[in-house]
Scaffold this active site. Structure first.
Site, mmCIF file in Angstrom:
data_model
loop_
_atom_site.group_PDB
_atom_site.id
_atom_site.type_symbol
_atom_site.label_atom_id
_atom_site.label_comp_id
_atom_site.label_asym_id
_atom_site.label_seq_id
_atom_site.Cartn_x
_atom_site.Cartn_y
_atom_site.Cartn_z
ATOM 1 N N GLU A 331 0.802 -1.233 0.000
ATOM 2 C CA GLU A 331 0.000 0.000 0.000
ATOM 3 C C GLU A 331 0.830 1.276 0.000
ATOM 4 O OE1 GLU A 331 -2.697 -0.366 3.299
ATOM 5 O OE2 GLU A 331 -3.627 -2.168 2.512
ATOM 6 N N GLU A 447 -5.766 -10.883 -0.693
ATOM 7 C CA GLU A 447 -6.541 -10.727 0.562
ATOM 8 C C GLU A 447 -8.033 -10.766 0.265
ATOM 9 O OE1 GLU A 447 -5.272 -7.168 2.612
ATOM 10 O OE2 GLU A 447 -3.189 -7.536 2.134
HETATM 11 C C1 XIL Z 1 -5.797 -6.352 8.512
HETATM 12 C C2 XIL Z 1 -6.063 -7.539 9.391
HETATM 13 O O1 XIL Z 1 -6.965 -8.394 8.749
HETATM 14 C C3 XIL Z 1 -6.617 -7.089 10.729
HETATM 15 O O2 XIL Z 1 -6.715 -8.187 11.617
HETATM 16 C C4 XIL Z 1 -5.727 -6.033 11.329
HETATM 17 O O3 XIL Z 1 -6.337 -5.522 12.500
HETATM 18 C C5 XIL Z 1 -5.478 -4.911 10.364
HETATM 19 O O4 XIL Z 1 -4.964 -5.434 9.167
HETATM 20 N N1 XIL Z 1 -4.713 -4.608 3.825
HETATM 21 C C6 XIL Z 1 -3.677 -5.401 4.248
HETATM 22 C C7 XIL Z 1 -3.852 -6.304 5.412
HETATM 23 O O5 XIL Z 1 -2.620 -5.457 3.588
HETATM 24 O O6 XIL Z 1 -2.666 -6.504 6.105
HETATM 25 C C8 XIL Z 1 -4.934 -5.805 6.335
HETATM 26 O O7 XIL Z 1 -5.148 -6.790 7.337
HETATM 27 C C9 XIL Z 1 -6.183 -5.515 5.564
HETATM 28 C C10 XIL Z 1 -5.944 -4.446 4.530
#
Ligand code: XIL
Length: 767
Positions: A331, A447
């Site tokens: 990101e 994700e």
């Molecule tokens: C999220 C997790 O799922 C949560 O448990 C945590 O509190 C915050 O991070 N983009 C990403 C992930 O790259 O690492 C994030 O994961 C969601 C958004």
């Protein structure tokens, strides 16, 4: 929910009317020219669905009625109706001379249009911009703000979104955020009919096995392996794991002076190794998930670079060779795609700047040269300013010789976003993967979750299933560029979506909170079956992933098939069907999956792709049952006899299985084809358990003499496992004693070594 569109009836009626007119032409009083015109009008009703459009004046045929055009906050723009049309005679033209001070200073609003809450709609329009990459946002605001961005080209193209209405009076507006000249035409909003949505039940399936046939990894979060239900689904359906949080810097190095916290990632990586699963590492540099001490420290540029280098050496180095894909950077790009994130947001950008990306990728590659290194982000799945920026970013890195191998697309989507394969998002994800592939990069969905605004319902589950299926289709259509399909969790019991959306959205995963399969799971299986099974030769049950050796070959999981073993059986799962004279039959039995394979004809064989973990000697235990005949088996390895004719016992009962152990045989590390061949019939086989053999002093190797005759020119190195009672000595070729001991594992490092064990001379035969 009503999936049927009312306009369909109108279309049918017009077709009927047309047919009636055609057949009754003689009887009509219409002049031929008028008749032709009528037919054309009717056809255009059929083709364009005129009459269904819920948005009035979406074609700008005469004027801007029903529209309010704005250019404020300093923006300067001219609107006109022009003859350059995609549909009908006219279109809207918008020339932007100057953008305003905010991103929505130029926009056109439509009067509200009538919607039915819960109804599924399709919005389509034609657009182009005078020079490429014009951008517009379509905004729907009822219930909650929902904007979709589109990247335009110089040619008229049709754009589409799907969505479920949340209010009865839906807003509709277009926003323009890039200086350009735009043409818009043929905007239509119609109820969307998906037809009858039939999602076949998946039965006993495995996502990873099916996806393996397409060469795609099925990945999921691997940090809850202590929860039995979670773990058994993970093992059955996925061949790759990653951690949700435990490899983020915040958790690995919470305090400046704390020790690294490796317990959780260690457990996950060990689990993956035991299961023969791959691993995704997530993530090294990110603006989020950072420990406060790193964010708050007063770094010098070099100081932070030094810290990062050390962190990478320690963390990536620890898992060297064990992580297949690393999300090195996460990101880094602003949502509007205008630049990298500002220093105000990211400690890396604040103290180091853009070069942190090059450094991180270089250092991760040095620490683990085999891992594939990814840039990962969200909102850049399709074609838009952000994905354009990322495309240029990774291309720039490649041009500078930075080791980058892939782009991760997070895919946090909504359930109504990908309901047809024609939606712009679907086509754009496909395009984006292809342009990245053309750079020689890999792509993974990293994700995935597909959220549902509350309240959730069965109907919404159905739509969610279609969205999952359509996303998967895009992945499967893009192999081998597309590598891994990673879902951000297994069960709705554990999902970050709930908190992330302040409780507005929920249930984004494949299993309910109490571990029931949702339609999304079934639809994934259906899509995989349709795309990843060779339909000509049915080889179910089929284990797409090579079987790990040491391990168990479940007889029913044969893959390559071939003469005598491919089958088509009336029973779709080929379970418990009648025995066939000419082929293999899978029946209920005592095996792990309650399957056994029964054979009836000599010469038949089953073939398995196996992956041998380490080079060494192995034994094969055949678990078979035979009521009255002594059967015989032979095993071939890559086409050569590995285990010669071996008799299998009469167990007097088809339900009583006994094991028969083969001689020790050598297997070399890597992938092989193992064929189990029936020499003499009359038995059922449940499984073959392949284990590392223990070498004892009484072992003599068939080929020992031969090998010794080629002495003194042996060239192989390798290792032996010896039982503890065996004393050994290891000599170099010129008689130098290299080591001695009892049992355990003896390794030879260079080519010219001999092993003496209790008087026997073993050459190290492995490669
Ligand atoms: C999220 C997790 O799922 C949560 O448990 C945590 O509190 C915050 O991070 N983009 C990403 C992930 O790259 O690492 C994030 O994961 C969601 C958004």
């Amino acid at each position: 929910m009503n999936f049927l569109l009312n306009g369909q009836n109108a279309t049918l009626a017009s077709i009927k009317l047309g047919l009636l007119l055609l057949t009754d032409f003689e009887k009509t009083k219409l002049k031929p020219r008028r008749f032709v015109l009528l037919i054309i009008i009717l056809l255009s009703i059929v083709i364009h669905g005129i009459g269904q459009n819920l948005l009035s004046n979406g074609g700008f045929e005469n004027d801007f009625s029903n529209w309010t055009n704005l250019a404020n906050d300093g923006a300067v723009a001219t609107y006109s109706i022009v003859a350059n049309a995609a549909e009908g005679a006219k279109a809207m033209r918008l020339k932007i001379d100057q953008l305003g001070s905010n991103g929505y200073s130029i926009q056109n609003f439509h009067n509200k249009w009538p919607a039915e809450v819960g109804q599924l709609y399709k919005i389509e329009f034609f657009a182009k911009s005078q020079s490429n990459a014009g951008g517009l946002r379509l905004v729907q605001t009822t219930g909650s703000y929902k904007a979709t961005s589109f990247s335009l080209t110089e040619n008229w193209e049709k754009y589409q979104i799907t969505y479920v209405a949340r209010g009865t009076q839906e807003d509709f507006k277009l926003q323009f955020f890039k200086k350009n000249t735009y043409f818009i035409d043929g905007i239509s909003i119609t109820p969307l009919n998906l037809g009858e949505v039939v999602i076949p039940p998946s039965g006993n399936s495995s996502l990873k096995d099916l996806a393996g046939n397409c060469g795609v990894n099925m990945a999921n979060l691997g940090d809850r392996t202590t929860e039995t239900e979670f773990e058994s689904i993970l093992r059955n359906d996925f061949n790759m794991v990653g951690s949700e949080n435990s490899l983020k810097m915040k958790l690995v190095k919470p305090q400046e002076n704390s020790a690294y916290q490796f317990a959780n990632p260690d457990r996950m990586v060990a689990y993956a190794q035991n299961q023969g699963m791959k691993v995704r590492g997530h993530t090294i540099i990110w603006h989020n998930g950072m420990p406060d001490w790193v964010n708050n420290k007063n770094w010098t540029k070099q100081g932070l670079l030094n810290y990062l280098k050390g962190y990478i050496d320690d963390v990536v180095g620890r898992y060297k060779g064990q992580i297949d894909e690393w999300d090195v950077a996460n990101e880094f790009v602003e949502n509007d795609g205008s630049s990298l994130r500002k220093g105000s947001q990211s400690v890396w950008m604040r103290h180091i700047g853009p070069e942190v990306l090059d450094s991180a990728f270089k250092w991760v590659h040095e620490a683990d040269p085999d891992a594939k290194l990814y840039y990962n982000d969200y909102g850049a799945e399709g074609m838009n300013s952000k994905s354009d920026f990322i495309y240029n970013l990774v291309k720039g890195m490649q041009d500078r010789g930075i080791p980058i191998h892939g782009v991760g697309m997070q895919c946090h989507f909504k359930y109504d976003q990908l309901l047809t394969e024609e939606v712009t998002l679907a086509k754009d994800i496909d395009k984006n993967i292809k342009r990245l592939g053309a750079l020689g990069l890999e792509v993974a969905f990293t994700e995935i979750d597909i959220a549902i605004p509350k309240p959730v319902s069965q109907e919404k589950y159905q739509l969610q299933a279609i969205t999952y299926g359509n996303l998967l289709k895009i992945a499967l259509n893009n192999t081998p560029v597309f590598k891994s399909f990673m879902i951000w969790g297994i069960t709705d019991k554990y999902t970050w979506i709930r908190t992330h959306s302040s409780g507005n959205d929920d249930d984004p995963l494949l299993y309910t909170a109490d571990y029931q399969k949702k339609p999304a799971y079934d639809q994934m299986v259906a899509v995989l079956k349709a795309n990843c099974i060779d339909n000509v030769e049915i080889k179910e049950p089929f284990l797409g992933t090579p079987i790990l050796i040491p391990g168990t070959i479940q007889a029913e999981n044969y893959d390559k098939g071939g003469q005598g073993v491919s089958y088509s059986d009336a029973d779709p799962e080929n379970k418990g069907g009648a025995y066939r004279a000419d082929g293999v039959d899978v029946s209920a039995g005592p095996g792990v999956n309650n399957h056994t394979v029964g054979w009836s004809a000599s010469g038949e064989w089953l073939e398995y792709t196996v992956r041998v973990k380490t080079t060494g000697a192995y034994t094969f235990d055949f678990f078979t049952a035979a009521a009255n005949l002594v059967g015989q088996v032979e095993v071939l390895l890559d086409g050569q006899v590995l285990i010669a004719t071996t008799d299998l016992p009469v167990t007097n009962n088809w339900g009583a299985y006994e094991s028969t152990r083969s001689d020790k045989v050598d297997l070399t590390k890597g992938e092989h084809l193992i064929r189990i061949k029936v020499l003499s019939p009359g038995y059922n086989i449940d499984k073959v358990v392949v284990n590392e053999a223990v070498i004892t002093s009484s072992d003599s190797f068939k080929e020992e003499k031969e090998r010794l005759t080629v002495f003194p020119n042996p060239s192989n190195t390798g290792e032996f496992r010896l039982s503890s009672s065996v004393e050994w000595e290891l000599y170099s070729i010129d008689g130098l004693l290299l080591g001695r001991g009892n049992g355990a594992c003896v390794k030879s490092k260079s080519g010219l070594t001999l092993l003496h064990a209790k008087g026997n001379v073993f050459r190290l035969i492995t490669e």
